[in-house]
Design an enzyme around this catalytic site. Sequence first.
Site, PDB file in Angstrom:
ATOM      1  N   LYS A   3       6.975 -38.142 -38.030  1.00 32.96           N
ATOM      2  CA  LYS A   3       6.384 -37.145 -36.784  1.00 32.96           C
ATOM      3  C   LYS A   3       7.093 -35.788 -36.784  1.00 32.96           C
ATOM      4  CE  LYS A   3       5.562 -39.238 -32.909  1.00 32.96           C
ATOM      5  NZ  LYS A   3       5.992 -40.113 -31.682  1.00 32.96           N
ATOM      6  N   GLU A  27      15.454 -40.483 -44.798  1.00 37.47           N
ATOM      7  CA  GLU A  27      14.689 -41.276 -46.026  1.00 37.47           C
ATOM      8  C   GLU A  27      13.572 -40.350 -46.396  1.00 37.47           C
ATOM      9  OE1 GLU A  27      17.231 -44.312 -43.221  1.00 37.47           O
ATOM     10  OE2 GLU A  27      15.852 -42.469 -43.033  1.00 37.47           O
ATOM     11  N   GLY A  64       6.417 -45.697 -33.101  1.00 34.83           N
ATOM     12  CA  GLY A  64       6.487 -46.044 -34.496  1.00 34.83           C
ATOM     13  C   GLY A  64       5.910 -47.503 -35.131  1.00 34.83           C
ATOM     14  N   ARG A  65       6.087 -48.276 -34.331  1.00 33.58           N
ATOM     15  CA  ARG A  65       5.839 -49.708 -34.580  1.00 33.58           C
ATOM     16  C   ARG A  65       4.402 -50.311 -33.980  1.00 33.58           C
ATOM     17  NH1 ARG A  65      10.187 -49.230 -31.364  1.00 33.58           N
ATOM     18  NH2 ARG A  65      10.314 -50.212 -29.182  1.00 33.58           N
ATOM     19  N   GLU A  95      12.521 -54.767 -32.874  1.00 36.14           N
ATOM     20  CA  GLU A  95      12.906 -53.542 -32.294  1.00 36.14           C
ATOM     21  C   GLU A  95      12.422 -53.238 -30.976  1.00 36.14           C
ATOM     22  OE1 GLU A  95      13.153 -49.930 -35.343  1.00 36.14           O
ATOM     23  OE2 GLU A  95      11.090 -49.417 -34.145  1.00 36.14           O
ATOM     24  N   HIS A 142       7.783 -75.103 -49.870  1.00 35.49           N
ATOM     25  CA  HIS A 142       8.922 -75.657 -51.022  1.00 35.49           C
ATOM     26  C   HIS A 142       9.956 -74.569 -51.270  1.00 35.49           C
ATOM     27  CE1 HIS A 142       5.658 -78.082 -53.091  1.00 35.49           C
ATOM     28  NE2 HIS A 142       4.780 -77.267 -52.199  1.00 35.49           N
ATOM     29  N   LYS A 180      22.343 -44.356 -38.119  1.00 32.47           N
ATOM     30  CA  LYS A 180      21.938 -42.971 -38.615  1.00 32.47           C
ATOM     31  C   LYS A 180      22.751 -41.810 -38.514  1.00 32.47           C
ATOM     32  CE  LYS A 180      17.568 -42.240 -37.545  1.00 32.47           C
ATOM     33  NZ  LYS A 180      16.197 -42.380 -36.783  1.00 32.47           N
TER      34      LYS A 180
END
Length: 549
Positions: free
Chosen positions: A212, A218, A274-275, A360, A391, A511
């Site tokens: 944004k 990152e 964001g999510r 979050e 399993h 961060k």
Amino acid sequence: MRSTISIKPLTQRPAWKALAAHHKKIQKLHLRELFADDPKRGERLAVEAAGLYLDYSKNRITGQTVKLLLQLAKESGLRGKMEAMFSGEKINTTENRAVLHVALRAPKGTSILVDGKNVVPEVHAVLDKMGEFSNRVRSGEWKGHSGKRIKNVINIGIGGSDLGPVMAYEALKHYSERAMTFRFISNVDGIDFVEATRDLDPAETLFIVSSKTFTTLETMTNAQSARDWLLKGLGGEAKAVAKHFAAVSTNAEKVAAFGIDTVNMFGFWDWVGGRYSMDSAIGLSTMLAVGPDNFRALLQGFHEVDEHFRNTPFEKNLPVLMGLLSIWNNDFFGAHTVAVLPYEQYLKRFPAYLQQLTMESNGKHVTLDGKKADYQTGPVYWGEPGTNGQHSFYQLIHQGTRLIPCDFIAFGHPLTPLGRHHDILLANVFAQAEALAFGKTLEEVKAEGTPSALARHRVFEGNRPSNVILAERLTPEVLGKLVALYEHNVFTQGAIWNIDSFDQWGVELGKALAQRIVPELESEAAPKLKHDSSTNSLIRRYRKLKGTK
């Protein structure tokens, strides 16, 4: 009823107190008894809406439990909070923002106001622009700098700018353009970039940089590496960037400075978290993969569940029921995790997507009025596709000491029919839910002739709660419905807990500290360190490993 309504603290609400007393009475009741006493329980405690069928009968509840949970929703002002969200009120109070992911899938002609402005026309303008761009790339009309057709698309993002697109691509791979390659880079670990690009031709590759602000550390580190890789492969001509990059951002100045033509910049809004953004321009890679028509079908699925959530009475409301049951299991039975178990290989990234959506959102210890919560909030979500998980970790779910509620997700029809596979797959869904609920008693084990020394090892206590969610088949529309189901489930939980489900201050401290440490790792001269003794020691050891002072 508005979001500013005065609501009693959670543990002081009459329904909460009644639920606590009710829990003491029924906590030792076994699902075997509940089903034996009510032969129609499996039919009665099930709801079908918007093409989704929810069987919640294998939860440790009675009719009185449901009644009290619904009363808790009422006392918590859930209906008013829902309307506040859909109406564009700024319910993200710590950031003073509206929360309108529902506007991203609202049909044309709908009016949803933010600060007096209808945002729906803007949403559809971006969708139309995305569709035009996608059609040009998919048809081959869009050419790279050297005139070659784009065959590879790489999305660069992190968090919601990665998890949504990755999950959607994997979930809808059956509908994707198989002549194209789609990859995703998120981790600042260089391996992620190297492995995503090592076998690709820069002349045939398009990068989508999703940030944004166009400043995310990152993402922009990976974007710069992508730019360097591209220019190295195309002779170093800076103008090549415009033919091989698009941006999902709102920062036109930084996008242009990077070399991306702002005509190929796709925006979104501060009322999109964001999510909650996979159905915004963040989903550009999804649209490129499956095409505009399938992307709009995805949005239609979201919208159907939005309407169901907003307009359906709570006792028949899928997201509300799931949210209330999660609170019942989390806060009263002490079940602090939820396993999401899709019996559909295409949904292999769905649990990872839900981890961000749920944790979050509701991983908060402070209430909306600034007080510390004196109850447990967001449970830990995790999972893997069935039957692989059987399993792996099902041993702990069946016979461990922890109570782990499970959401099983399955489909009536496979997308890739193959012999007996789907019948066997669905048999396992139903068997696992049955085994978790009813288990196997010591008497039953002994009756099978099991030696006494082994008998207790083969006992299954059962009484372990689960939901089963069934749909006809995994289509783009159904994927949208499933995501919206969990979005509104999360909203319901946060509304009851009286927390802000739409901020994420918990990601900020690490961060900020990383930004401080980066120059300490990169400086040629030994830095003056002012961290704790552990962090100082680790920095010095890393610098020594690098061969610096």
